[in-house]
Design an enzyme around this catalytic site. Sequence first.
Site, PDB file in Angstrom:
ATOM      1  N   ASP A 263       0.946  -1.214  -0.075  1.00 42.80           N
ATOM      2  CA  ASP A 263      -0.094  -0.163   0.004  1.00 42.80           C
ATOM      3  C   ASP A 263       0.998   1.261  -0.012  1.00 42.80           C
ATOM      4  O   ASP A 263       1.972   1.168   0.586  1.00 42.80           O
ATOM      5  CB  ASP A 263      -0.903  -0.002   1.284  1.00 42.80           C
ATOM      6  CG  ASP A 263      -1.947  -1.188   1.389  1.00 42.80           C
ATOM      7  OD1 ASP A 263      -2.101  -1.492   0.116  1.00 42.80           O
ATOM      8  OD2 ASP A 263      -2.479  -1.588   2.274  1.00 42.80           O
ATOM      9  N   ARG A 264       0.470   2.149  -0.514  1.00 47.16           N
ATOM     10  CA  ARG A 264       0.961   3.350  -0.498  1.00 47.16           C
ATOM     11  C   ARG A 264       1.533   4.050   0.721  1.00 47.16           C
ATOM     12  O   ARG A 264       2.717   4.379   0.767  1.00 47.16           O
ATOM     13  CB  ARG A 264       0.119   4.480  -1.209  1.00 47.16           C
ATOM     14  CG  ARG A 264       0.905   6.125  -1.312  1.00 47.16           C
ATOM     15  CD  ARG A 264      -0.105   7.121  -2.076  1.00 47.16           C
ATOM     16  NE  ARG A 264      -1.292   7.243  -1.042  1.00 47.16           N
ATOM     17  CZ  ARG A 264      -1.392   8.299  -0.415  1.00 47.16           C
ATOM     18  NH1 ARG A 264      -0.362   9.156   0.022  1.00 47.16           N
ATOM     19  NH2 ARG A 264      -2.570   8.474   0.316  1.00 47.16           N
TER      20      ARG A 264
END
Length: 534
Positions: A263-264
């Site tokens: 995930d970012r």
Amino acid sequence: MHVSVSVVCQFLRSGQTSVRSFAARLVSSFPVKRSPVRHINPSLVGRSRSAMEAPADAAVEATHPVKRRHDDPEERETSGRGKRRRGAGGKKLPPGERYVPPPQKRNPGVSFCQEHFDETSYYFEGGLRKVHPYYFDFKTYCKGRWVGKSLLEVFKSEFRAESIEYYLEAAREGRIRLNEAPVEDLSVVLRNNDHMRNTVHRHEPPVVGRPLEVLVDDGKVLVVDKPASIPVHPCGRFRHNTVIFILGKERGISELHTVHRLDRLTSGVLLFARTLETSQKLDQMVRDRQLEKEYVCRVEGEFPEKELVCEEPILVVSFKIGLCRVDPKGKDSRTVFQRLSFNGRTSVVRCLPLTGRTHQIRVHLQYLGFPILNDPIYGSSAWGPHRGRGGLVGKTDEELLQALLEENRSQENPLLLDIDDSIGVAQDAKNKTDNEGGSSDNGQTFQKQDGDQTTACPDTNASPTDTEKRLSAQETPASSRDHLCSECKLVRADPTERELVMFLHALRYKGPDFEYSTHLPDWAREDWVEADWS
């Protein structure tokens, strides 16, 4: 009288005449009735001698060339291989009907190269990596739900990142193209296979300025320690501020094969394959469940000391932002948790995901009642008073999405979440139903076609908050402003490191014959307290 093949070829190479005129002159010099000699078929000149032997009536064929099969337009029209395309040069279209070219084949492989890396450049300010604004073409083929609607209707219902006045002005300036032709009137009705191109002035959110640390690069695999806030590949508002582009622009590394994603806001071990062979080998290991991933996180409250296993199924609520929740209709999921430390307020937990669902660790921790300390989605009050504990939400998916969107807008930094409100949440929930188990087709923007991932159009119409109106380092320089770009008219405050980092870290990635790991982040220390976080 016989004429050798060499003489014929030599005469033709001289360029003094054409094949047919020479053959006609040659045949006319021979009396057909008095000579049984087989004559040369001009269509066979240049072939082998055996192929050049023709029947005795070759003179007639030479003086009256035989019509080939595909020279007959009527025959070609009915032929399977020689069908003529509709449109220019083909059958006449009915009055008012518009020609739509067939879709082009897309390259499914990795295609980011120096041309893409050179679109813009980075600059560093206040500990952040920033991207100079640049022009970019978003592209898409007509979605099924758009067929029969006008461009104006589609912009009004689904492309709400900008006002209708903006799209009208963009069309007048030639920034909107349909099948590579400038759109002069947005009332044009869309048809299947229509290809649209929208040129925008693109702004990317800043990310942390810490460099990418390469842990391993042996020609087969590339392993990096990904900082939080940087997406792995182009997505949402991000393109150049991604791991793929940073590696390409700063290290000249391209043609990487993604093995897994983070995930970012998640940091830690990120593995790429350098070759197709290695990629296929690792993919097989994933399918055979031979790879082990270990994460650490800091959660709210005192997590139980004993090992805890969560096997609740996970359902995707919104493909647009990857929002998920526990639901009986979801996919089987299993995560093993073990507490490592507790400082009186928060716990550090070791996480072993045994399946690979979207946001699996975050969703399971929310369900158990111990959300990650600074998780902007699964720790949000938008889930209700229980914040999703035990699967208690008390809202429909549409209501949940709307609540998250409103909370996101109320934050001082609207870039905290990967939410693009260019389409309505109801439409997104409908897309979720239509696309369960598959990839997203959220229609939120024109999408790129130059790589193996899709890209969404940046949300440039978010309502400015008081913080955004303050003068900050993110004010667009006058030299790079675009008179149509609404983002250029906003002044956003720089995000803090706390807003860009989530306390979830990929610590280790292990296979049958390899193991890659990083150091524990500072927030995972046993004596860490929230006051240490600046």
